[in-house]
Scaffold this motif. Structure first.
Motif, mmCIF file in Angstrom:
data_model
loop_
_atom_site.group_PDB
_atom_site.id
_atom_site.type_symbol
_atom_site.label_atom_id
_atom_site.label_comp_id
_atom_site.label_asym_id
_atom_site.label_seq_id
_atom_site.Cartn_x
_atom_site.Cartn_y
_atom_site.Cartn_z
ATOM 1 N N GLY A 10 -8.174 1.528 0.060
ATOM 2 C CA GLY A 10 -7.809 0.699 1.374
ATOM 3 C C GLY A 10 -8.485 -0.464 1.220
ATOM 4 O O GLY A 10 -8.800 -1.047 2.435
ATOM 5 N N THR A 53 -3.799 -0.549 -1.223
ATOM 6 C CA THR A 53 -4.652 -1.319 -0.232
ATOM 7 C C THR A 53 -4.484 -0.705 1.106
ATOM 8 O O THR A 53 -3.952 0.282 1.444
ATOM 9 C CB THR A 53 -3.938 -2.795 -0.107
ATOM 10 O OG1 THR A 53 -2.659 -2.644 0.173
ATOM 11 C CG2 THR A 53 -3.620 -3.412 -1.770
ATOM 12 N N SER A 54 -5.053 -1.468 2.279
ATOM 13 C CA SER A 54 -4.995 -1.065 3.321
ATOM 14 C C SER A 54 -3.668 -1.153 4.144
ATOM 15 O O SER A 54 -3.470 -0.478 5.077
ATOM 16 C CB SER A 54 -5.905 -1.826 4.189
ATOM 17 O OG SER A 54 -5.610 -3.252 4.298
ATOM 18 N N GLY A 78 -10.440 -2.512 4.044
ATOM 19 C CA GLY A 78 -9.549 -2.940 5.304
ATOM 20 C C GLY A 78 -9.943 -2.169 6.733
ATOM 21 O O GLY A 78 -9.090 -1.571 7.328
#
Length: 320
Positions: A10, A53-54, A78
Motif C-alpha cells: 500500500g 502500491t496504494s 497511502g
C-alpha cells in the motif's frame, strides 16, 4: 551512497516515485556536469515478496540483506485518515518492518522517513527521545501514539542525530533532496532546479487548523470559543470557564493533542483567519488586522512573516 527504500504494502505511489526520481536525476546530473560526487545507489526492498502500491501497481522489491545500507528511506503508506492508518499500523508486516528498522539502526544506518512513513519509523521506538516531524493534520494522532517523541509538525524537515523525518506528501521530495544535499549542496541545488522544486522549509503555510484530526472534546470546545472571539482578545480564565475545565486541564489537553499552549493555538487561529481573508477578499491589511484582533497591520505582517515565512503579497498571489 547505498540507500534502501523500504516499500510496504500500500505504499504511497507519489512518495515512492518522488524519492527514486530525485536520486535518478541526481545521478544523471553527476554524469552531465562532471561533479566529483559518488553516485546514489537506491534499492527498493520489501518485508514481503509481493508489494503493491496504494493504486495497485506491483513494486519490484528485493529482500532486505543482512548488511545495513548507508541510509534507509521509509516512504508513506497511502492512507490519510486516523482510523485506516491505525488499523494498518497493526499489520504483521509493519511489526516486522519495525524489527528490521531496529536492526538497521543498530548497524549504524541513517534512518529517514517521510509523511505517513514517520508513523512506521515511530512504531519501531527509534524516534523516542528524538525530535521529529510528520504529516501536519495527523500530528494529534502522532502525539497520542508516540508521547516520547518530541514532535514539531511545523517544520518540513527535522533532523535529530541519525534520524531525519519529513512532512506531508511532497515532503518525500524534500527528504530526498536533503539526502543529496548532505553529499553535495551544489548537486542538490541543481537537482531541485531540474525538477522545479521550490524550497518548503515549513509546513505551517499549508496547515489548516480546523483539519487537524483529533476527537478531544475539550480542544473542540476551546476552538469553538476561540473562533467566536478572535477580534476581542484572549483570556485564559474565560476560555476555561467556557469549556468547563480548569486552566491547568485546558492547557494539558492543548499540549497533549496539539503541542501548543491555549494562547499559541489562539494565535494560530488568528493567523489562519487572516490568511483566509487575504486570499478571498480585497480588504486592506489594516482592516484584516482589526478583524482578527491585532492592533495594526504592521503587527499582522510581522506575525505572518514569522509564522509562515511569507509576506502579504505572497499570500495574496498564492490565491490566484
Amino acid at each position: 551512497m547505498r540507500i534502501d527504500v523500504l516499500a510496504l504494502d500500500g505504499v504511497f505511489d507519489l512518495g515512492l516515485s518522488a524519492v527514486l526520481d530525485v536520486f535518478q536525476t541526481a545521478n544523471e546530473l553527476i554524469e552531465m556536469s562532471g561533479l566529483a560526487v559518488p553516485r546514489f545507489v537506491p534499492r527498493i526492498v520489501g518485508i514481503r515478496r509481493v508489494v503493491r502500491t496504494s493504486h495497485g501497481l506491483a513494486v519490484p522489491v528485493r529482500p532486505a540483506g543482512t548488511r545495513a545500507p548507508d541510509c534507509v528511506v521509509v516512504p508513506a503508506i497511502g492512507l490519510k485518515m486516523p482510523g485506516p492508518l491505525e488499523a494498518a499500523l497493526a499489520r504483521p508486516d509493519i511489526r516486522d518492518a519495525a524489527s528490521l528498522l531496529q536492526r538497521w539502526a543498530r548497524q549504524g544506518a541513517r534512518m529517514t522517513a517521510a509523511c505517513i512513513g514517520t508513523f512506521v519509523l515511530a512504531e519501531s521506538g527509534l524516534l523516542d527521545a528524538h525530535r521529529a516531524t510528520t504529516t501536519w493534520w495527523l500530528a494529534p494522532l502522532f502525539r497520542r501514539r508516540y508521547p516520547d517523541v518530541e514532535l514539531d509538525e511545523s517544520d518540513m524537515i527535522v533532523t535529530s542525530g541519525r534520524f531525519v523525518t519529513a512532512g506531508a506528501a511532497l515532503g518525500h521530495l524534500d527528504l530526498a533532496l536533503w539526502l543529496v544535499r548532505s553529499v553535495s549542496p551544489q548537486l542538490a541545488t541543481l537537482t531541485a532546479k531540474y525538477l522545479i522544486v521550490d524550497s518548503r522549509p515549513s509546513q505551517s503555510a499549508y496547515a489548516l487548523v480546523d483539519h487537524l484530526a483529533h476527537d478531544d472534546p475539550i480542544v473542540q470546545r476551546f476552538e469553538k470559543w476561540a473562533r467566536a472571539r478572535l477580534a476581542r482578545g484572549f483570556s485564559l480564565d474565560e476560555a476555561a470557564r467556557s469549556v468547563g475545565a480548569s486552566k491547568r486541564t485546558l492547557a494539558r489537553h492543548l499540549r497533549d493533542v496539539l503541542g501548543k499552549t491555549p494562547l499559541a493555538y489562539f494565535q494560530s487561529l488568528r493567523v489562519e483567519r487572516a490568511v483566509h481573508l487575504l486570499k478571498t477578499g480585497d480588504a486592506s491589511v489594516e482592516e484584516i488586522a482589526t478583524r482578527v484582533g491585532y492592533a495594526d497591520g504592521a503587527t499582522l505582517r510581522m506575525l505572518l512573516r514569522r509564522q509562515l515565512n511569507r509576506g502579504v503579497k505572497e499570500i495574496r498571489r498564492s490565491a490566484l
